[in-house]
Design a protein around this motif. Sequence first.
Motif, PDB file in Angstrom:
ATOM      1  N   LEU A   1      48.025  13.014 119.684  1.00  0.00           N
ATOM      2  CA  LEU A   1      49.102  12.588 120.564  1.00  0.00           C
ATOM      3  C   LEU A   1      50.060  11.699 119.788  1.00  0.00           C
ATOM      4  N   THR A   2      51.331  12.078 119.730  1.00  0.00           N
ATOM      5  CA  THR A   2      52.314  11.299 118.991  1.00  0.00           C
ATOM      6  C   THR A   2      53.105  10.413 119.940  1.00  0.00           C
ATOM      7  N   ALA A   3      53.750   9.420 119.374  1.00  0.00           N
ATOM      8  CA  ALA A   3      54.552   8.494 120.166  1.00  0.00           C
ATOM      9  C   ALA A   3      55.667   9.221 120.900  1.00  0.00           C
ATOM     10  N   ARG A   4      56.225  10.258 120.289  1.00  0.00           N
ATOM     11  CA  ARG A   4      57.323  11.005 120.912  1.00  0.00           C
ATOM     12  C   ARG A   4      56.900  11.571 122.274  1.00  0.00           C
ATOM     13  N   GLU A   5      55.655  12.032 122.366  1.00  0.00           N
ATOM     14  CA  GLU A   5      55.174  12.641 123.594  1.00  0.00           C
ATOM     15  C   GLU A   5      55.043  11.639 124.739  1.00  0.00           C
ATOM     16  N   LEU A   6      54.935  10.357 124.409  1.00  0.00           N
ATOM     17  CA  LEU A   6      54.762   9.330 125.430  1.00  0.00           C
ATOM     18  C   LEU A   6      56.084   8.847 126.009  1.00  0.00           C
ATOM     19  N   ALA A   7      57.194   9.119 125.318  1.00  0.00           N
ATOM     20  CA  ALA A   7      58.495   8.600 125.737  1.00  0.00           C
ATOM     21  C   ALA A   7      59.113   9.515 126.786  1.00  0.00           C
ATOM     22  N   THR A   8      59.731   8.905 127.802  1.00  0.00           N
ATOM     23  CA  THR A   8      60.363   9.687 128.856  1.00  0.00           C
ATOM     24  C   THR A   8      61.571   8.944 129.399  1.00  0.00           C
ATOM     25  N   ASN A   9      62.522   9.698 129.950  1.00  0.00           N
ATOM     26  CA  ASN A   9      63.668   9.113 130.639  1.00  0.00           C
ATOM     27  C   ASN A   9      63.619   9.443 132.129  1.00  0.00           C
ATOM     28  N   ALA A  10      62.407   9.739 132.632  1.00  0.00           N
ATOM     29  CA  ALA A  10      62.279  10.215 134.002  1.00  0.00           C
ATOM     30  C   ALA A  10      62.551   9.128 135.044  1.00  0.00           C
ATOM     31  N   VAL A  11      62.448   7.855 134.658  1.00  0.00           N
ATOM     32  CA  VAL A  11      62.648   6.769 135.611  1.00  0.00           C
ATOM     33  C   VAL A  11      64.142   6.538 135.825  1.00  0.00           C
TER      34      VAL A  11
ATOM     35  N   ASP B   1      41.331  13.089 124.313  1.00  0.00           N
ATOM     36  CA  ASP B   1      40.759  12.628 123.046  1.00  0.00           C
ATOM     37  C   ASP B   1      41.315  11.276 122.610  1.00  0.00           C
ATOM     38  N   VAL B   2      42.175  10.669 123.434  1.00  0.00           N
ATOM     39  CA  VAL B   2      42.710   9.336 123.126  1.00  0.00           C
ATOM     40  C   VAL B   2      42.127   8.337 124.119  1.00  0.00           C
ATOM     41  N   PRO B   3      41.237   7.435 123.692  1.00  0.00           N
ATOM     42  CA  PRO B   3      40.656   6.442 124.606  1.00  0.00           C
ATOM     43  C   PRO B   3      41.743   5.551 125.196  1.00  0.00           C
ATOM     44  N   PHE B   4      41.666   5.330 126.503  1.00  0.00           N
ATOM     45  CA  PHE B   4      42.664   4.491 127.165  1.00  0.00           C
ATOM     46  C   PHE B   4      42.005   3.735 128.307  1.00  0.00           C
ATOM     47  N   ASP B   5      42.267   2.441 128.418  1.00  0.00           N
ATOM     48  CA  ASP B   5      41.821   1.689 129.575  1.00  0.00           C
ATOM     49  C   ASP B   5      43.020   1.020 130.218  1.00  0.00           C
ATOM     50  N   GLY B   6      43.065   1.081 131.528  1.00  0.00           N
ATOM     51  CA  GLY B   6      44.183   0.488 132.242  1.00  0.00           C
ATOM     52  C   GLY B   6      44.094   0.792 133.718  1.00  0.00           C
TER      53      GLY B   6
ATOM     54  N   ASP C   1      27.522  10.829 125.242  1.00  0.00           N
ATOM     55  CA  ASP C   1      28.616  10.241 126.007  1.00  0.00           C
ATOM     56  C   ASP C   1      29.614   9.635 125.031  1.00  0.00           C
ATOM     57  N   PRO C   2      30.442  10.474 124.388  1.00  0.00           N
ATOM     58  CA  PRO C   2      31.330   9.976 123.334  1.00  0.00           C
ATOM     59  C   PRO C   2      32.366   8.980 123.818  1.00  0.00           C
ATOM     60  N   GLU C   3      32.585   8.896 125.155  1.00  0.00           N
ATOM     61  CA  GLU C   3      33.584   7.967 125.671  1.00  0.00           C
ATOM     62  C   GLU C   3      33.020   6.564 125.858  1.00  0.00           C
ATOM     63  N   SER C   4      31.714   6.400 125.706  1.00  0.00           N
ATOM     64  CA  SER C   4      31.099   5.095 125.915  1.00  0.00           C
ATOM     65  C   SER C   4      30.699   4.479 124.587  1.00  0.00           C
ATOM     66  N   ASP C   5      31.330   3.374 124.217  1.00  0.00           N
ATOM     67  CA  ASP C   5      30.966   2.675 122.987  1.00  0.00           C
ATOM     68  C   ASP C   5      29.546   2.154 123.067  1.00  0.00           C
ATOM     69  N   LEU C   6      29.145   1.691 124.242  1.00  0.00           N
ATOM     70  CA  LEU C   6      27.796   1.151 124.394  1.00  0.00           C
ATOM     71  C   LEU C   6      26.752   2.239 124.135  1.00  0.00           C
ATOM     72  N   VAL C   7      26.968   3.416 124.705  1.00  0.00           N
ATOM     73  CA  VAL C   7      26.030   4.525 124.486  1.00  0.00           C
ATOM     74  C   VAL C   7      26.031   4.945 123.023  1.00  0.00           C
ATOM     75  N   ARG C   8      27.202   5.013 122.423  1.00  0.00           N
ATOM     76  CA  ARG C   8      27.280   5.385 121.003  1.00  0.00           C
ATOM     77  C   ARG C   8      26.463   4.431 120.150  1.00  0.00           C
ATOM     78  N   GLY C   9      26.588   3.144 120.442  1.00  0.00           N
ATOM     79  CA  GLY C   9      25.855   2.151 119.669  1.00  0.00           C
ATOM     80  C   GLY C   9      24.363   2.210 119.897  1.00  0.00           C
ATOM     81  N   VAL C  10      23.948   2.320 121.174  1.00  0.00           N
ATOM     82  CA  VAL C  10      22.525   2.359 121.499  1.00  0.00           C
ATOM     83  C   VAL C  10      21.856   3.564 120.870  1.00  0.00           C
ATOM     84  N   GLU C  11      22.486   4.714 120.984  1.00  0.00           N
ATOM     85  CA  GLU C  11      21.867   5.951 120.508  1.00  0.00           C
ATOM     86  C   GLU C  11      22.022   6.150 119.004  1.00  0.00           C
ATOM     87  N   GLY C  12      23.176   5.756 118.456  1.00  0.00           N
ATOM     88  CA  GLY C  12      23.449   6.098 117.072  1.00  0.00           C
ATOM     89  C   GLY C  12      23.490   4.941 116.088  1.00  0.00           C
TER      90      GLY C  12
END
Length: 336
Positions: free
Chosen positions: A81-91, A112-117, A289-300
């Motif tokens: 995902l590139t920065a260009r794809e995130l930009a919009t003038n829709a507002v 494939d891009v982790p995001f929290d919000g 559970d590749p989206e969970s850092d805790l699981v990644r750490g515990v298991e791997g």
Amino acid sequence: MTLEQFLDRFDGPERSVVVVNRSDPDPILNMLVDTFGDDAVRVVEGRVVEGPDDPDAGGAGDDDRLTDGAGAPRLDRTGGLTARELATNAVVDGEGDAVPSLDVEVLRRHEDVPFDGGDPSDIENLVLLMEGDEVVAGSTLGELGDAVLFVNSDLYITGSRSLADVELPSVISGLDDATFTLRGYPESNRQKLLLITISRFIERVAWTAGDGTLRSSFQRLSRIDDEVGTRDVYERVADTGVDTHLYGVPDELPQDLAAVIHAGNDPDFTDSWFVVYRPPEGPHPARSDPESDLVRGVEGGVGLLAVETEPRVWRGLWTFDADRVSRINRYIERNL
């Protein structure tokens, strides 16, 4: 070979932190610079700008993109995902004009891009972790602030923030395998907090796992008893059955702690900061559970290694990579 020489064998990607739609720019930018430093992680002022008019888009250009602080567009690169794809003038503002903004839903849909919000309409300031022009992760300023920006180390030293409460925002998680240089007080009031936060996360991994091996260094072993929160953490980890090993200068040995103490005075003891969790079956990629850092750490497995290369200057990295975790654990086990 010393841990510093051992660390020289690792390298990592160069990544930058970009803040988008900042409502309070100077304090936030200064805080990020003070937290992440100016070495492998480069902090720049990110903003969304309006590109040239596009007749097919009703006057709203489709060339909008995130830029650096000087307004120069970042170059796209293939894949991800590139920065260009995130930009919009829709507002559209109250006068009917298109307003450049960030399309957070694009970030949400890119699995494939982790995001929290929270709700996109509530996101006023967004922090993106970039590698070149590719977005590696995103966090709201609120998420990042609760973890490192708006807190101090007393939360961990006193135990006010419990192990169960330690979370890594996506932007922090996305710094794995990126080499860093951080500065301690008085050069910086905040940069070591990043190391403390990652250390506590790895300790939470070990506590959650309840088995395996945890190796942690303290420079001075007296710190374990001097810091109530640290003592409590290691009592809880050791009591779960984790094979716990503590390393440092033997100025004062911790008492009544179910851990193996390794004491010494050479540079590997005096100048290193490491926290390494190795699962019982050894470090390996965790895929359940590749989206969970805790699981990644515990298991791997997961590890942090930093070395004080000069007074109050730390160089290092943290990683989930199975090979790196194995090599760090093996070096410590054989040499300290």
